[in-house]
Design a protein around this motif. Structure first.
Motif, PDB file in Angstrom:
ATOM      1  N   ARG A  35      25.216  27.168  70.385  1.00 14.90           N
ATOM      2  CA  ARG A  35      24.253  26.963  69.292  1.00 14.90           C
ATOM      3  C   ARG A  35      24.936  26.767  67.943  1.00 14.90           C
ATOM      4  O   ARG A  35      24.406  26.090  67.065  1.00 14.90           O
ATOM      5  CB  ARG A  35      23.290  28.143  69.198  1.00 14.90           C
ATOM      6  N   HIS A  36      26.106  27.371  67.768  1.00 15.32           N
ATOM      7  CA  HIS A  36      26.793  27.336  66.471  1.00 15.32           C
ATOM      8  C   HIS A  36      28.059  26.476  66.460  1.00 15.32           C
ATOM      9  O   HIS A  36      28.824  26.531  65.499  1.00 15.32           O
ATOM     10  CB  HIS A  36      27.140  28.777  66.045  1.00 15.32           C
ATOM     11  N   ARG A  37      28.275  25.707  67.504  1.00 15.25           N
ATOM     12  CA  ARG A  37      29.540  24.964  67.620  1.00 15.25           C
ATOM     13  C   ARG A  37      29.801  24.022  66.460  1.00 15.25           C
ATOM     14  O   ARG A  37      30.947  23.766  66.114  1.00 15.25           O
ATOM     15  CB  ARG A  37      29.603  24.231  68.952  1.00 15.25           C
ATOM     16  N   GLY A  38      28.763  23.521  65.819  1.00 16.43           N
ATOM     17  CA  GLY A  38      28.956  22.646  64.664  1.00 16.43           C
ATOM     18  C   GLY A  38      29.525  23.372  63.457  1.00 16.43           C
ATOM     19  O   GLY A  38      30.056  22.740  62.538  1.00 16.43           O
ATOM     20  N   LEU A  39      29.433  24.687  63.459  1.00 15.56           N
ATOM     21  CA  LEU A  39      29.945  25.493  62.347  1.00 15.56           C
ATOM     22  C   LEU A  39      31.332  26.063  62.630  1.00 15.56           C
ATOM     23  O   LEU A  39      31.960  26.625  61.741  1.00 15.56           O
ATOM     24  CB  LEU A  39      28.980  26.657  62.066  1.00 15.56           C
ATOM     25  N   LEU A  40      31.777  25.943  63.870  1.00 11.46           N
ATOM     26  CA  LEU A  40      33.063  26.523  64.270  1.00 11.46           C
ATOM     27  C   LEU A  40      34.196  25.534  64.027  1.00 11.46           C
ATOM     28  O   LEU A  40      33.981  24.319  64.010  1.00 11.46           O
ATOM     29  CB  LEU A  40      33.003  26.924  65.745  1.00 11.46           C
ATOM     30  N   PRO A  41      35.423  26.045  63.862  1.00 12.96           N
ATOM     31  CA  PRO A  41      36.555  25.148  63.588  1.00 12.96           C
ATOM     32  C   PRO A  41      36.752  24.156  64.729  1.00 12.96           C
ATOM     33  O   PRO A  41      36.734  24.522  65.907  1.00 12.96           O
ATOM     34  CB  PRO A  41      37.756  26.085  63.495  1.00 12.96           C
ATOM     35  N   GLY A  42      36.917  22.935  64.355  1.00 11.08           N
ATOM     36  CA  GLY A  42      37.115  21.894  65.355  1.00 11.08           C
ATOM     37  C   GLY A  42      38.201  20.926  64.928  1.00 11.08           C
ATOM     38  O   GLY A  42      39.073  21.263  64.126  1.00 11.08           O
ATOM     39  N   MET A  43      38.104  19.752  65.462  1.00  8.15           N
ATOM     40  CA  MET A  43      39.024  18.673  65.117  1.00  8.15           C
ATOM     41  C   MET A  43      38.246  17.372  65.256  1.00  8.15           C
ATOM     42  O   MET A  43      37.055  17.400  65.559  1.00  8.15           O
ATOM     43  CB  MET A  43      40.255  18.708  66.027  1.00  8.15           C
ATOM     44  N   THR A  44      38.905  16.255  65.062  1.00 10.23           N
ATOM     45  CA  THR A  44      38.224  14.979  65.221  1.00 10.23           C
ATOM     46  C   THR A  44      37.660  14.895  66.636  1.00 10.23           C
ATOM     47  O   THR A  44      38.405  15.057  67.608  1.00 10.23           O
ATOM     48  CB  THR A  44      39.192  13.807  64.970  1.00 10.23           C
ATOM     49  N   PRO A  45      36.349  14.681  66.773  1.00 12.06           N
ATOM     50  CA  PRO A  45      35.750  14.634  68.102  1.00 12.06           C
ATOM     51  C   PRO A  45      36.362  13.553  68.989  1.00 12.06           C
ATOM     52  O   PRO A  45      36.817  12.504  68.518  1.00 12.06           O
ATOM     53  CB  PRO A  45      34.277  14.328  67.828  1.00 12.06           C
ATOM     54  N   TRP A  46      36.367  13.843  70.280  1.00 11.10           N
ATOM     55  CA  TRP A  46      36.947  12.957  71.288  1.00 11.10           C
ATOM     56  C   TRP A  46      36.447  11.523  71.145  1.00 11.10           C
ATOM     57  O   TRP A  46      37.227  10.568  71.211  1.00 11.10           O
ATOM     58  CB  TRP A  46      36.611  13.497  72.678  1.00 11.10           C
ATOM     59  N   CYS A  47      35.142  11.364  70.973  1.00  9.20           N
ATOM     60  CA  CYS A  47      34.568  10.012  70.910  1.00  9.20           C
ATOM     61  C   CYS A  47      34.988   9.241  69.663  1.00  9.20           C
ATOM     62  O   CYS A  47      34.974   8.012  69.676  1.00  9.20           O
ATOM     63  CB  CYS A  47      33.047  10.081  71.017  1.00  9.20           C
ATOM     64  N   GLU A  48      35.377   9.946  68.600  1.00 10.77           N
ATOM     65  CA  GLU A  48      35.923   9.258  67.429  1.00 10.77           C
ATOM     66  C   GLU A  48      37.375   8.866  67.669  1.00 10.77           C
ATOM     67  O   GLU A  48      37.825   7.821  67.220  1.00 10.77           O
ATOM     68  CB  GLU A  48      35.829  10.152  66.195  1.00 10.77           C
ATOM     69  N   ARG A  49      38.108   9.719  68.365  1.00 13.96           N
ATOM     70  CA  ARG A  49      39.522   9.447  68.647  1.00 13.96           C
ATOM     71  C   ARG A  49      39.691   8.393  69.734  1.00 13.96           C
ATOM     72  O   ARG A  49      40.627   7.593  69.693  1.00 13.96           O
ATOM     73  CB  ARG A  49      40.226  10.728  69.069  1.00 13.96           C
ATOM     74  N   TYR A  50      38.817   8.430  70.734  1.00 14.27           N
ATOM     75  CA  TYR A  50      38.913   7.519  71.885  1.00 14.27           C
ATOM     76  C   TYR A  50      37.565   6.848  72.122  1.00 14.27           C
ATOM     77  O   TYR A  50      36.893   7.129  73.122  1.00 14.27           O
ATOM     78  CB  TYR A  50      39.343   8.287  73.139  1.00 14.27           C
ATOM     79  N   PRO A  51      37.143   5.965  71.231  1.00 15.52           N
ATOM     80  CA  PRO A  51      35.806   5.378  71.338  1.00 15.52           C
ATOM     81  C   PRO A  51      35.553   4.624  72.641  1.00 15.52           C
ATOM     82  O   PRO A  51      34.427   4.598  73.129  1.00 15.52           O
ATOM     83  CB  PRO A  51      35.699   4.461  70.123  1.00 15.52           C
ATOM     84  N   ALA A  52      36.567   4.056  73.239  1.00 16.05           N
ATOM     85  CA  ALA A  52      36.369   3.327  74.503  1.00 16.05           C
ATOM     86  C   ALA A  52      35.911   4.257  75.615  1.00 16.05           C
ATOM     87  O   ALA A  52      35.182   3.830  76.529  1.00 16.05           O
ATOM     88  CB  ALA A  52      37.660   2.613  74.904  1.00 16.05           C
ATOM     89  N   ALA A  53      36.298   5.522  75.565  1.00 14.21           N
ATOM     90  CA  ALA A  53      35.893   6.481  76.598  1.00 14.21           C
ATOM     91  C   ALA A  53      34.424   6.854  76.479  1.00 14.21           C
ATOM     92  O   ALA A  53      33.838   7.372  77.425  1.00 14.21           O
ATOM     93  CB  ALA A  53      36.738   7.749  76.500  1.00 14.21           C
ATOM     94  N   CYS A  54      33.831   6.556  75.339  1.00 15.18           N
ATOM     95  CA  CYS A  54      32.445   6.948  75.095  1.00 15.18           C
ATOM     96  C   CYS A  54      31.524   5.741  74.950  1.00 15.18           C
ATOM     97  O   CYS A  54      30.331   5.906  74.676  1.00 15.18           O
ATOM     98  CB  CYS A  54      32.367   7.786  73.828  1.00 15.18           C
TER      99      CYS A  54
END
Length: 134
Positions: A107-126
């Motif tokens: 529920r709170h994952r958008g507020l937790l520390p992350g990194m560049t999302p996979w789909c932004e880094r590897y758009p062809a995979a998404c």
């Protein structure tokens, strides 16, 4: 307890926290026993018998003909990555608590520390597949 030798983990490729957690899991998976796929990839949710909405709500992990979700999926994937039954043994004894923690994190994952999302880094995979009728 027999640990599966491989499995498929479906995660939210648009989530920076999920991408970061996946990175940790892949470091533990030294023998590359896990196939990790973003739910946004073409046909990915179907590979684990789920809908995109269900995969957006919780991790899905398939191994040896069984699909696990949420905290059970985390423990199943850890067991395969480490080739040790301890994660699933621990889950069997603490499932209720682990599922509550998993639900809070989800529920709170958008507020937790992350990194560049996979789909932004590897758009062809998404990328969605092209509709052959168009």
């Amino acid at each position: 307890m027999t640990v599966p030798t491989s499995g498929v983990l479906v995660f939210d490729g648009e989530c920076g926290f999920c991408t970061r957690a996946l990175g940790w899991l892949r470091l533990l998976d030294r023998e590359a026993r896990l196939v990790t796929l973003p739910l946004q990839g073409p046909g990915v949710p179907a590979r684990v018998g789920a809908t995109p909405a269900a995969c957006k709500e919780a991790l899905h992990f398939a191994a040896d003909g069984r699909v696990r979700t949420g905290a059970a999926a985390v423990n199943g994937a850890l067991a395969v990555a480490l080739q040790r039954g301890f994660p699933e043994w621990l889950y069997a004894r603490t499932a209720r608590t682990q599922e509550r923690v998993y639900e809070w994190v989800a529920r709170h994952r958008g507020l937790l520390p992350g990194m560049t999302p996979w789909c932004e880094r590897y758009p062809a995979a998404c990328a969605p597949t092209a509709d052959p009728r168009s």
